[in-house]
Design an enzyme around this catalytic site. Structure first.
Site, PDB file in Angstrom:
ATOM      1  N   TRP A   1      27.945  25.240  76.783  1.00 62.01           N
ATOM      2  CA  TRP A   1      29.372  25.249  77.147  1.00 62.01           C
ATOM      3  C   TRP A   1      29.486  25.849  78.551  1.00 62.01           C
ATOM      4  O   TRP A   1      28.996  26.970  78.771  1.00 62.01           O
ATOM      5  CB  TRP A   1      30.106  26.112  76.112  1.00 62.01           C
TER       6      TRP A   1
ATOM      7  N   ASP B   1      26.727  32.330  69.395  1.00 59.29           N
ATOM      8  CA  ASP B   1      28.102  31.886  69.631  1.00 59.29           C
ATOM      9  C   ASP B   1      28.522  31.141  68.360  1.00 59.29           C
ATOM     10  O   ASP B   1      27.968  30.092  68.021  1.00 59.29           O
ATOM     11  CB  ASP B   1      28.144  30.964  70.857  1.00 59.29           C
TER      12      ASP B   1
ATOM     13  N   LYS C   1      38.992  27.213  66.173  1.00 58.39           N
ATOM     14  CA  LYS C   1      38.823  25.871  65.588  1.00 58.39           C
ATOM     15  C   LYS C   1      38.973  25.893  64.071  1.00 58.39           C
ATOM     16  O   LYS C   1      39.701  25.086  63.498  1.00 58.39           O
ATOM     17  CB  LYS C   1      37.456  25.282  65.931  1.00 58.39           C
TER      18      LYS C   1
HETATM   19  C1  LMR Z   1      36.037  22.963  74.525  1.00 59.90           C
HETATM   20  O1  LMR Z   1      34.836  23.110  74.751  1.00 59.90           O
HETATM   21  O2  LMR Z   1      36.652  21.903  74.763  1.00 59.90           O
HETATM   22  C2  LMR Z   1      36.827  24.080  73.895  1.00 59.90           C
HETATM   23  O3  LMR Z   1      35.985  25.083  73.482  1.00 59.90           O
HETATM   24  C3  LMR Z   1      37.949  24.518  74.743  1.00 59.90           C
HETATM   25  C4  LMR Z   1      37.497  25.333  75.905  1.00 59.90           C
HETATM   26  O4  LMR Z   1      37.975  26.446  76.045  1.00 59.90           O
HETATM   27  O5  LMR Z   1      36.681  24.856  76.714  1.00 59.90           O
END
Ligand code: LMR
Length: 413
Positions: free
Chosen positions: A134, A219, A255
């Site tokens: 991420w 995470d 979520k």
């Molecule tokens: C995502 O990855 O789309 C979500 O976790 C929202 C975010 O904060 O990026």
């Protein structure tokens, strides 16, 4: 001239900015498959029935839920609920008082607290991120560790674009890392790829962590949401916490509870000293210090909701049904998209749409193809890996999306 005139424009966030572009898009066919937020079968945000019921309980008793400042680490029943959702009610780490917990601001705040804790109390230990992760992990790391600190990467997917975990390279990286390194791990429903380790692979990773005394930083943003079961999705975290690996956990309720805007989460540190309750208190105290200096106290409304559901057997039962409603709708949309891509004869191998897990799928569409999907078809995906949020698909738009994908892979490299 302003004293701040030198401040340059910031680059918009690659994920969140898609919402702005989507809102501006005038196309009647537009489909948002970018930001990860659940949508119901009509493409609308969904407030879980169990959450609505909990809010009714809360608003009926405003003397109890009185909006006072919470205790520094968060309400005891909230923390108990967080631990139980994470580890299960009868986990040995809870019985042995090895779990230190502090309320935080959803996933990002919890990652921040965990990383600041490690930076200040476990300095000099190398930090590893998965080679695909991420994007916000990088920014949170920089904020906690400082610009001068460098994380390293361990292999996650194959580097040649295959949508599979390169497990041999991953193990090699973990084995070659200095002892007592810190590894960021996605507990389930890897964001962005949607590709997870199998249980057998987790067992092998555990063995490496035990031998090398690595710290696992989990995470946990999708527990329950991925398979519909907190136990299944908690497999890795529960295993590591049981088997004597020191773990830090960033737990988000965005979520699985649909509490996106409430910003409710929890940071946990599970240590390995059995019955050392003083250490647990010390660790909790340190996390409180970070929170106090950063946002002082965490907001109460989301915490009230989580603890009301967590401590009421009937509401909890309803909640677990709600979570299954979300995860099974996503699985159904995976199947429908795959079937439609096959029916219309889309070139390429799309089996990963079925085998990926959770909210996201790396479609494998290239940045140019993602751009084309947006400009020509008003279908919004994240550029990284062509990530698709499966939640934005509905029975009404799935054929349109499949047709857009087919046209795109045929005409754009
Ligand atoms: C995502 O990855 O789309 C979500 O976790 C929202 C975010 O904060 O990026």
């Amino acid at each position: 001239m302003s004293a701040f005139a030198h401040v340059p424009a910031s680059k918009p966030d690659a994920i969140l900015h898609l919402n702005t572009l989507f809102a501006q898009d005038q196309s009647p066919n537009k489909v948002s498959l970018g930001v990860g937020a659940y949508r119901d079968e009509n493409g609308k945000p969904w407030i879980l029935p169990s959450v609505k019921a909990a809010e009714a309980v809360i608003s009926a008793d405003l003397t109890k839920y009185n909006k006072e400042y919470p205790p520094q680490p968060g309400y005891p029943l909230f923390l108990k609920s967080c631990q139980e959702f994470l580890l299960g009610e009868d986990h040995t780490a809870i019985a042995e008082k090895r779990v230190a917990s502090c309320q935080s601001l959803s996933g990002t705040g919890s990652l921040h607290v965990g990383m600041c804790f490690l930076m200040n109390n476990y300095a000099g230990h190398q930090f590893y991120m998965p080679s695909v992760t991420w994007p916000n992990h990088y920014g949170i790391f920089e904020k906690a560790y400082g610009k001068q600190s460098k994380y390293l990467e361990y292999t996650y997917l194959f580097k040649d674009g295959q949508l599979k975990i390169d497990f041999e390279s991953m193990k090699k990286d973990m084995n070659n890392a200095p002892n007592e390194s810190i590894f960021l791990l996605h507990a389930c429903a890897h964001n962005p790829s949607g590709i997870d380790l199998s249980k057998d692979q987790w067992m092998e990773v555990l063995a490496i962590f035990k031998a090398k005394k690595h710290v696992a930083f989990f995470d946990v943003a999708y527990q329950g949401f991925a398979t519909g079961s907190f136990e299944e999705d908690g497999f890795a975290t529960r295993l590591f916490a049981r088997e004597g690996v020191e773990i830090v956990v960033a737990q988000s309720f965005a979520k699985n509870f649909g509490l996106y805007g409430e910003r409710v989460g929890c940071c946990h540190i599970v240590h390995t000293d059995q019955n050392n309750a003083q250490l647990t208190l010390n660790l909790q105290g340190y996390m409180c210090l970070i929170v106090r200096q950063t946002w002082s106290m965490s907001p109460v409304h989301g915490a009230y909701i989580v603890q009301t559901i967590g401590q009421d057997p009937e509401l909890k039962k309803q909640f677990l049904v709600d979570v299954q409603t979300m995860s099974s709708r996503i699985k159904k949309m995976r199947q429908m998209l795959y079937d439609e891509l096959m029916r219309i004869g889309t070139k390429g191998d799309w089996t990963h749409i079925l085998t990926c897990i959770g909210m996201f799928t790396f479609t494998g569409l290239t940045p140019a193809q993602v751009e084309h999907m947006k400009v020509k078809h008003a279908v919004y995906l994240v550029t990284q890996g062509g990530r698709m949020s499966m939640c934005g698909l509905t029975e009404k738009n799935v054929a349109y999306v499949a047709a857009a994908m087919k046209e795109t892979v045929e005409n754009v490299k």
